[in-house]
Design a protein around this motif. Sequence first.
Motif, PDB file in Angstrom:
ATOM      1  N   UNK A   1       0.834  -1.204   0.000  1.00 18.25           N
ATOM      2  CA  UNK A   1       0.000   0.000   0.000  1.00 18.25           C
ATOM      3  C   UNK A   1       0.868   1.253   0.000  1.00 18.25           C
ATOM      4  N   UNK A   2       1.919   1.271   0.785  1.00 18.51           N
ATOM      5  CA  UNK A   2       2.825   2.421   0.817  1.00 18.51           C
ATOM      6  C   UNK A   2       3.419   2.669  -0.562  1.00 18.51           C
ATOM      7  N   UNK A   3       3.866   1.620  -1.218  1.00 16.99           N
ATOM      8  CA  UNK A   3       4.425   1.767  -2.568  1.00 16.99           C
ATOM      9  C   UNK A   3       3.363   2.238  -3.556  1.00 16.99           C
ATOM     10  N   UNK A   4       2.144   1.723  -3.422  1.00 19.27           N
ATOM     11  CA  UNK A   4       1.060   2.147  -4.322  1.00 19.27           C
ATOM     12  C   UNK A   4       0.741   3.624  -4.106  1.00 19.27           C
TER      13      UNK A   4
ATOM     14  N   UNK B   1       0.970   6.667  -6.873  1.00 15.58           N
ATOM     15  CA  UNK B   1      -0.132   7.583  -7.160  1.00 15.58           C
ATOM     16  C   UNK B   1       0.305   9.027  -6.915  1.00 15.58           C
ATOM     17  N   UNK B   2       0.927   9.268  -5.773  1.00 20.18           N
ATOM     18  CA  UNK B   2       1.321  10.625  -5.404  1.00 20.18           C
ATOM     19  C   UNK B   2       2.365  11.235  -6.316  1.00 20.18           C
ATOM     20  N   UNK B   3       3.189  10.394  -6.913  1.00 18.66           N
ATOM     21  CA  UNK B   3       4.244  10.896  -7.806  1.00 18.66           C
ATOM     22  C   UNK B   3       3.814  10.861  -9.263  1.00 18.66           C
ATOM     23  N   UNK B   4       2.560  10.553  -9.506  1.00 21.40           N
ATOM     24  CA  UNK B   4       2.025  10.429 -10.869  1.00 21.40           C
ATOM     25  C   UNK B   4       2.810   9.401 -11.684  1.00 21.40           C
ATOM     26  N   UNK B   5       3.190   8.322 -11.017  1.00 24.61           N
ATOM     27  CA  UNK B   5       3.859   7.214 -11.692  1.00 24.61           C
ATOM     28  C   UNK B   5       5.377   7.283 -11.724  1.00 24.61           C
ATOM     29  N   UNK B   6       5.958   8.347 -11.184  1.00 20.30           N
ATOM     30  CA  UNK B   6       7.416   8.490 -11.222  1.00 20.30           C
ATOM     31  C   UNK B   6       8.115   7.559 -10.227  1.00 20.30           C
ATOM     32  N   UNK B   7       7.471   7.301  -9.092  1.00 23.37           N
ATOM     33  CA  UNK B   7       8.054   6.416  -8.073  1.00 23.37           C
ATOM     34  C   UNK B   7       7.399   5.056  -8.207  1.00 23.37           C
TER      35      UNK B   7
ATOM     36  N   UNK C   1      -2.016   2.738 -12.780  1.00 19.97           N
ATOM     37  CA  UNK C   1      -2.675   3.661 -11.841  1.00 19.97           C
ATOM     38  C   UNK C   1      -3.931   3.017 -11.244  1.00 19.97           C
ATOM     39  N   UNK C   2      -4.719   2.346 -12.070  1.00 18.70           N
ATOM     40  CA  UNK C   2      -5.915   1.669 -11.557  1.00 18.70           C
ATOM     41  C   UNK C   2      -5.536   0.583 -10.563  1.00 18.70           C
ATOM     42  N   UNK C   3      -4.473  -0.152 -10.847  1.00 18.58           N
ATOM     43  CA  UNK C   3      -4.019  -1.186  -9.937  1.00 18.58           C
ATOM     44  C   UNK C   3      -3.585  -0.569  -8.612  1.00 18.58           C
ATOM     45  N   UNK C   4      -2.832   0.516  -8.662  1.00 19.12           N
ATOM     46  CA  UNK C   4      -2.391   1.187  -7.442  1.00 19.12           C
ATOM     47  C   UNK C   4      -3.591   1.670  -6.629  1.00 19.12           C
ATOM     48  N   UNK C   5      -4.587   2.228  -7.307  1.00 19.48           N
ATOM     49  CA  UNK C   5      -5.793   2.678  -6.608  1.00 19.48           C
ATOM     50  C   UNK C   5      -6.539   1.502  -5.983  1.00 19.48           C
ATOM     51  N   UNK C   6      -6.581   0.378  -6.689  1.00 20.64           N
ATOM     52  CA  UNK C   6      -7.239  -0.818  -6.149  1.00 20.64           C
ATOM     53  C   UNK C   6      -6.505  -1.332  -4.902  1.00 20.64           C
ATOM     54  N   UNK C   7      -5.195  -1.327  -4.941  1.00 19.83           N
ATOM     55  CA  UNK C   7      -4.406  -1.788  -3.790  1.00 19.83           C
ATOM     56  C   UNK C   7      -4.696  -0.897  -2.585  1.00 19.83           C
ATOM     57  N   UNK C   8      -4.726   0.409  -2.786  1.00 21.92           N
ATOM     58  CA  UNK C   8      -4.981   1.313  -1.659  1.00 21.92           C
ATOM     59  C   UNK C   8      -6.422   1.198  -1.166  1.00 21.92           C
ATOM     60  N   UNK C   9      -7.352   0.912  -2.060  1.00 24.35           N
ATOM     61  CA  UNK C   9      -8.749   0.766  -1.647  1.00 24.35           C
ATOM     62  C   UNK C   9      -8.930  -0.472  -0.789  1.00 24.35           C
ATOM     63  N   UNK C  10      -8.194  -1.533  -1.084  1.00 23.84           N
ATOM     64  CA  UNK C  10      -8.292  -2.771  -0.305  1.00 23.84           C
ATOM     65  C   UNK C  10      -7.769  -2.555   1.102  1.00 23.84           C
ATOM     66  N   UNK C  11      -6.707  -1.789   1.225  1.00 20.26           N
ATOM     67  CA  UNK C  11      -6.091  -1.577   2.515  1.00 20.26           C
ATOM     68  C   UNK C  11      -6.987  -0.703   3.366  1.00 20.26           C
TER      69      UNK C  11
END
Length: 59
Positions: free
Chosen positions: A12-15, A19-25, A49-59
Amino acid sequence: MNPPNGGFFFFCVDALAFIGSDGAIRGARFEQARREYRASATPPFMSDRQLALAITAIY
């Protein structure tokens, strides 16, 4: 330190960083989750981006 939900916290932290870096990190755990998702899911795939959002939504 024992994070809540075990190791998933770090995915979740990585996701969130992605998201916060607009894909740079692109953290190692997010990349691992992305590879596992692409290997196990059938197309059409979510965008990174959708995957990252899904990971954060699960957490």
